[in-house]
Design a protein around this motif. Structure first.
Motif, PDB file in Angstrom:
ATOM      1  N   ALA A  46       0.826  -1.211   0.000  1.00  0.00           N
ATOM      2  CA  ALA A  46       0.000   0.000   0.000  1.00  0.00           C
ATOM      3  C   ALA A  46       0.860   1.260   0.000  1.00  0.00           C
ATOM      4  N   ALA A  47       1.920   1.261   0.803  1.00  0.00           N
ATOM      5  CA  ALA A  47       2.798   2.433   0.871  1.00  0.00           C
ATOM      6  C   ALA A  47       3.502   2.662  -0.465  1.00  0.00           C
ATOM      7  N   ARG A  48       3.974   1.592  -1.086  1.00  0.00           N
ATOM      8  CA  ARG A  48       4.642   1.728  -2.388  1.00  0.00           C
ATOM      9  C   ARG A  48       3.656   2.211  -3.451  1.00  0.00           C
ATOM     10  N   LEU A  49       2.457   1.678  -3.416  1.00  0.00           N
ATOM     11  CA  LEU A  49       1.437   2.046  -4.393  1.00  0.00           C
ATOM     12  C   LEU A  49       1.073   3.525  -4.282  1.00  0.00           C
ATOM     13  N   ALA A  50       0.948   4.027  -3.063  1.00  0.00           N
ATOM     14  CA  ALA A  50       0.576   5.428  -2.851  1.00  0.00           C
ATOM     15  C   ALA A  50       1.627   6.378  -3.397  1.00  0.00           C
ATOM     16  N   ALA A  59       5.101  18.547 -17.595  1.00  0.00           N
ATOM     17  CA  ALA A  59       6.007  18.331 -18.729  1.00  0.00           C
ATOM     18  C   ALA A  59       5.691  17.037 -19.475  1.00  0.00           C
ATOM     19  N   GLY A  60       4.665  16.317 -19.015  1.00  0.00           N
ATOM     20  CA  GLY A  60       4.280  15.079 -19.673  1.00  0.00           C
ATOM     21  C   GLY A  60       5.075  13.859 -19.224  1.00  0.00           C
ATOM     22  N   LYS A  61       5.898  14.006 -18.188  1.00  0.00           N
ATOM     23  CA  LYS A  61       6.696  12.884 -17.682  1.00  0.00           C
ATOM     24  C   LYS A  61       5.961  12.201 -16.534  1.00  0.00           C
ATOM     25  N   MET A  62       6.131  10.886 -16.430  1.00  0.00           N
ATOM     26  CA  MET A  62       5.524  10.153 -15.321  1.00  0.00           C
ATOM     27  C   MET A  62       6.269  10.526 -14.053  1.00  0.00           C
ATOM     28  N   ASN A  63       5.688  11.469 -13.317  1.00  0.00           N
ATOM     29  CA  ASN A  63       6.373  12.022 -12.159  1.00  0.00           C
ATOM     30  C   ASN A  63       5.427  12.294 -10.998  1.00  0.00           C
ATOM     31  N   ARG A  64       4.164  11.900 -11.131  1.00  0.00           N
ATOM     32  CA  ARG A  64       3.177  12.138 -10.075  1.00  0.00           C
ATOM     33  C   ARG A  64       2.553  10.819  -9.621  1.00  0.00           C
ATOM     34  N   SER A  65       2.209  10.775  -8.358  1.00  0.00           N
ATOM     35  CA  SER A  65       1.553   9.593  -7.795  1.00  0.00           C
ATOM     36  C   SER A  65       0.038   9.784  -7.830  1.00  0.00           C
ATOM     37  N   VAL A  66      -0.673   8.720  -7.504  1.00  0.00           N
ATOM     38  CA  VAL A  66      -2.135   8.803  -7.428  1.00  0.00           C
ATOM     39  C   VAL A  66      -2.535   9.811  -6.352  1.00  0.00           C
ATOM     40  N   ARG A  67      -1.771   9.882  -5.294  1.00  0.00           N
ATOM     41  CA  ARG A  67      -2.034  10.857  -4.232  1.00  0.00           C
ATOM     42  C   ARG A  67      -1.843  12.276  -4.767  1.00  0.00           C
ATOM     43  N   ASP A  68      -0.768  12.481  -5.555  1.00  0.00           N
ATOM     44  CA  ASP A  68      -0.462  13.804  -6.096  1.00  0.00           C
ATOM     45  C   ASP A  68      -1.572  14.331  -7.002  1.00  0.00           C
ATOM     46  N   ILE A  69      -2.227  13.446  -7.744  1.00  0.00           N
ATOM     47  CA  ILE A  69      -3.268  13.898  -8.681  1.00  0.00           C
ATOM     48  C   ILE A  69      -4.656  13.926  -8.058  1.00  0.00           C
ATOM     49  N   GLY A  70      -4.759  13.519  -6.779  1.00  0.00           N
ATOM     50  CA  GLY A  70      -6.067  13.466  -6.131  1.00  0.00           C
ATOM     51  C   GLY A  70      -6.915  12.331  -6.659  1.00  0.00           C
ATOM     52  N   GLY A  71      -6.264  11.266  -7.121  1.00  0.00           N
ATOM     53  CA  GLY A  71      -6.975  10.115  -7.683  1.00  0.00           C
ATOM     54  C   GLY A  71      -7.428   9.140  -6.612  1.00  0.00           C
ATOM     55  N   ALA A 112      -4.947  -0.134   4.701  1.00  0.00           N
ATOM     56  CA  ALA A 112      -3.624   0.502   4.606  1.00  0.00           C
ATOM     57  C   ALA A 112      -3.618   1.593   3.543  1.00  0.00           C
ATOM     58  N   LEU A 113      -4.302   1.368   2.422  1.00  0.00           N
ATOM     59  CA  LEU A 113      -4.414   2.403   1.393  1.00  0.00           C
ATOM     60  C   LEU A 113      -5.132   3.633   1.949  1.00  0.00           C
ATOM     61  N   MET A 114      -6.183   3.410   2.725  1.00  0.00           N
ATOM     62  CA  MET A 114      -6.917   4.527   3.329  1.00  0.00           C
ATOM     63  C   MET A 114      -6.044   5.277   4.329  1.00  0.00           C
ATOM     64  N   ARG A 115      -5.215   4.543   5.079  1.00  0.00           N
ATOM     65  CA  ARG A 115      -4.282   5.198   6.014  1.00  0.00           C
ATOM     66  C   ARG A 115      -3.261   6.036   5.254  1.00  0.00           C
ATOM     67  N   GLU A 116      -2.998   5.682   3.998  1.00  0.00           N
ATOM     68  CA  GLU A 116      -2.095   6.468   3.139  1.00  0.00           C
ATOM     69  C   GLU A 116      -2.798   7.713   2.592  1.00  0.00           C
ATOM     70  N   GLY A 117      -4.076   7.878   2.934  1.00  0.00           N
ATOM     71  CA  GLY A 117      -4.822   9.055   2.512  1.00  0.00           C
ATOM     72  C   GLY A 117      -5.501   8.922   1.162  1.00  0.00           C
ATOM     73  N   VAL A 139      -0.972   2.154 -19.212  1.00  0.00           N
ATOM     74  CA  VAL A 139       0.084   1.968 -18.237  1.00  0.00           C
ATOM     75  C   VAL A 139      -0.355   0.833 -17.325  1.00  0.00           C
ATOM     76  N   THR A 140       0.418  -0.246 -17.335  1.00  0.00           N
ATOM     77  CA  THR A 140       0.144  -1.417 -16.505  1.00  0.00           C
ATOM     78  C   THR A 140       1.456  -1.841 -15.858  1.00  0.00           C
ATOM     79  N   ILE A 141       1.442  -1.973 -14.533  1.00  0.00           N
ATOM     80  CA  ILE A 141       2.648  -2.263 -13.751  1.00  0.00           C
ATOM     81  C   ILE A 141       2.410  -3.497 -12.889  1.00  0.00           C
ATOM     82  N   TRP A 142       3.395  -4.405 -12.859  1.00  0.00           N
ATOM     83  CA  TRP A 142       3.378  -5.570 -11.982  1.00  0.00           C
ATOM     84  C   TRP A 142       4.188  -5.231 -10.752  1.00  0.00           C
ATOM     85  N   MET A 143       3.645  -5.510  -9.563  1.00  0.00           N
ATOM     86  CA  MET A 143       4.367  -5.192  -8.332  1.00  0.00           C
ATOM     87  C   MET A 143       4.200  -6.333  -7.333  1.00  0.00           C
ATOM     88  N   GLU A 144       5.275  -6.630  -6.617  1.00  0.00           N
ATOM     89  CA  GLU A 144       5.224  -7.599  -5.532  1.00  0.00           C
ATOM     90  C   GLU A 144       5.801  -6.958  -4.288  1.00  0.00           C
TER      91      GLU A 144
END
Length: 145
Positions: A46-50, A59-71, A112-117, A139-144
């Motif tokens: 959850a922490a990594r995902l946030a 600038a069009g670069k992948m540089n923001r998180s879901v938290r940063d965009i209010g998603g 845990a995601l909710m605790r991340e805001g 954009v599709t990412i695999w994470m463990e």
């Protein structure tokens, strides 16, 4: 834990003609608890995902998180991410956590995601679900954890 993360402009889950969760811009996360996983893995995922920076900045670069965009996050339990396809034509799922453990860790992951805001919507554990999404990018990412 394993997760398949998709950046979406919208996504929803329907069970028996009832929408159980829907989001606009954000992340659709298909998540699977594996044998031996604990709450610590759910917290770490959850922490990594946030903080995962896969949204475009000015600038069009992948540089923001879901938290940063209010998603938001739509979290869907999916034990088939544990599929072992190394032998034969039928996948095996013996590495997935037992259903009671999987459900507990799925619930813990969402908390845990909710605790991340993050705003969190959900699927229904163990149900036959229809998942609809409009992948952004794609954009599709695999994470463990």
């Amino acid at each position: 834990m394993r997760a398949l993360i998709q950046r979406v402009t919208e996504a929803s889950v329907t069970v028996d003609d009832r929408v159980t969760g829907a989001i606009g811009p954000g992340l659709l996360v298909l998540v699977c608890a594996m044998q031996g996983d604990t709450e610590a893995e759910a917290d770490r995922l959850a922490a990594r995902l946030a903080k995962l920076r896969i949204f475009a900045d000015e600038a069009g670069k992948m540089n923001r998180s879901v938290r940063d965009i209010g998603g938001a996050v739509l979290a869907v339990s999916q034990f088939t991410l544990a599929a072992d396809t190394s032998r034969g034509n039928r996948p095996g799922f013996s590495t997935a956590a037992a259903p009671d453990v999987g459900e507990r860790l799925y619930e813990h992951f969402m908390a845990a995601l909710m605790r991340e805001g993050l705003p969190v919507e959900r699927g229904e554990f163990g149900a036959d679900m229809e998942v609809r999404l409009l992948n952004d990018g794609p954009v599709t990412i695999w994470m463990e954890s």
